[in-house]
Design an enzyme around this catalytic site. Structure first.
Site: not given
Ligand code: ARG
Length: 475
Positions: A22, A109, A154-155, A276, A282, A284, A289, A316, A324
């Site tokens: 991660s 965790n 309205t509408h 554009s 144009k 825009n 948007e 966990y 995330k």
């Molecule tokens: N990178 C993990 C997460 O974002 C950290 C926690 C990992 N915990 C584990 N028991 N493998 O959740």
């Protein structure tokens, strides 16, 4: 460097590592991870689980690492799995085996969710200030148009004339509720998970309340299993961000309509519009948007998180790593969008003449005729019928309501004497709408002043929370 190994006879396959890593998205948690490590270190020291010289060395190394991270001198490498393992590598490079000492009484965790809470609190405060900016841009713009009439819809059909300031200011009230929601969230999210360990707490005599206090949380967890499982604070934040997105999308939609040739009300500043590549004429309203379009991903992030959480079993599970990116993406989206929207709002000019000319069209003063009869004690159902008959007569003879003759009015209802004409001007109709929160310019002016005062109070409350947070981070 893997954080385990003793019971494994071989390393992870490339595909395992690639999937589980991660670091590419969680590196931004590094400052919060270091800060919570400092709090954990104090806790280990107070429990006399580290010698004085060891904890001094670890503290110095953590502080050094913090400044290296801030200046990009320490960066993750391809073998780092996540932010926690990357930082432990950094500590170990400085301290050898002592770099792994902080793992005592703590698991990734409880660590990761503590970091994420700190990250979320920090960024929601930044977002709150940017929302306050959109709000004040709306209110200050509104203050310029208090006496300018526009058709109210309205509408998307002409309904009743309104003060254009009333129309602009309404969005600031929706955003005020978003700020309230952020405030509520801050109270509920301010719970530390540190000390929950992997799931069952710790046998070391640590004090989760002390780390919670050091990190500025209002309290510490009550149930260690819940503490590592709970992602309600992410879900709630994503809901708040989705609703903010919905509110911004409604601003975007109106601005887009108002800037169209058919409306021709809004003149968006060149700095907040785009051209554009093929059509030279144009201009825009892309910011408006995108405000409309980005609400899709904000809502999508909420749905992604809730779907991931649904049915997740105890404590966990690695699924939780998927908490995330939705949060980061929603925060990044708002950090981009809000300043652009503030700029667009603050620099748009509206065509007062065009709005005023269109205000009475579509028989938008018909309600005034009905209200006039009600003032003479005529039941509303009858008054409504009579006003409808006036509209029908105008439509069949291609006239506006004020162009009906006295005889025609009296012919439709005997209560429609010459007095009815005073309500058939836009300014007269506006001025008469003096019920609470109504569109009478005098009231709208007062509403805007109150909303601006509330905005100032919100701003200083947010700023003071942000500076407390900053103090905690730099402690
Ligand atoms: N990178 C993990 C997460 O974002 C950290 C926690 C990992 N915990 C584990 N028991 N493998 O959740």
């Amino acid at each position: 460097m893997a954080l385990w190994g003793g019971r494994f006879s071989q390393g992870a396959a490339d595909a395992t590592f690639a999937l589980s890593r991660s670091i590419d998205f969680d590196w931004r948690l590094a400052p919060y991870d270091i800060r919570s490590s400092l709090a954990h270190l104090d806790n280990l020291e107070s429990a006399q689980l580290l010698s004085g010289p060891d904890s001094t060395a670890i503290r110095a190394a953590l502080r050094e690492l913090a400044s290296e991270v801030a200046s990009n001198r320490f960066l993750p490498i391809s073998s780092d799995e996540d932010v926690h393992s990357a930082l432990e590598r950094g500590l170990s490079q400085k301290l050898g085996a002592l770099g792994g000492a902080l793992r005592a009484g703590r698991s990734r965790n409880d660590q990761v969710t503590t970091d994420l809470r700190l990250f979320a609190i920090d960024h929601i405060l930044e977002i709150a200030l940017l929302i306050a900016d959109v709000q004040s841009a709306l209110l200050e713009k509104a203050a310029q148009y208090v006496n300018d009439a526009a058709p109210g819809f309205t509408h998307i059909q002409h309904a009743q004339p309104i003060s254009f300031a009333h129309e602009l200011a309404k969005h600031a009230h929706a955003l005020a509720r978003d700020l309230d929601r952020i405030n509520d969230w801050l109270t509920r999210a301010s719970v530390s998970s540190l000390g929950a360990g992997a799931l069952g707490g710790s046998s070391l005599s640590l004090d989760p309340a002390a780390t919670a206090k050091s990190l500025g949380f209002h309290s510490s967890f009550a149930n260690s299993i819940d503490a590592v499982s709970d992602r309600d604070y992410v879900a709630e934040a994503l809901f708040i961000f989705s609703l903010i997105g919905v509110h911004l999308s409604r601003i975007g939609e109106e601005w887009t309509l108002w800037a169209s040739t058919e409306f021709g009300w809004a003149k968006i500043s060149d700095a907040y519009a785009t051209g554009s590549s093929i059509m030279p004429q144009k201009k825009n309203p892309d910011i408006a948007e995108l405000a409309r379009g980005k609400s899709g991903r904000l809502t999508g992030n909420l749905v992604a998180l809730l779907t991931m959480l649904k049915g997740l079993p105890f404590a966990y599970n690695r699924d939780l790593q998927e908490d995330k990116e939705p949060l980061f993406d929603s925060i990044d989206t708002l950090l981009l969008l809000l300043p652009a929207l503030t700029g667009m709002i603050a620099t748009t000019d509206f065509d007062r003449r065009k709005m005023a000319a269109s205000a009475p069209l579509g028989f938008s003063l018909a309600t005034e005729i009905a209200d006039y009869l009600v003032g003479k004690k005529i039941p509303f159902a009858i008054a409504h019928e009579a006003a409808g008959a006036c509209v029908a007569l105008c439509e069949s003879t291609s006239r506006q309501l004020h162009e009906l003759t006295d005889e025609e009015f009296l012919g439709i209802h005997q209560g429609l004497d010459a007095g009815v004409r005073s309500g058939l001007t836009v300014q007269g109709a506006l001025a008469s709408r003096t019920s609470t929160g109504g569109t009478a310019p005098s009231l709208v002016k007062a509403q805007i002043e109150l909303a601006l005062a509330a905005n100032t109070a919100q701003r200083s409350a947010i700023a003071s929370k942000a500076s407390t947070f900053l103090e905690m981070m730099s402690a």
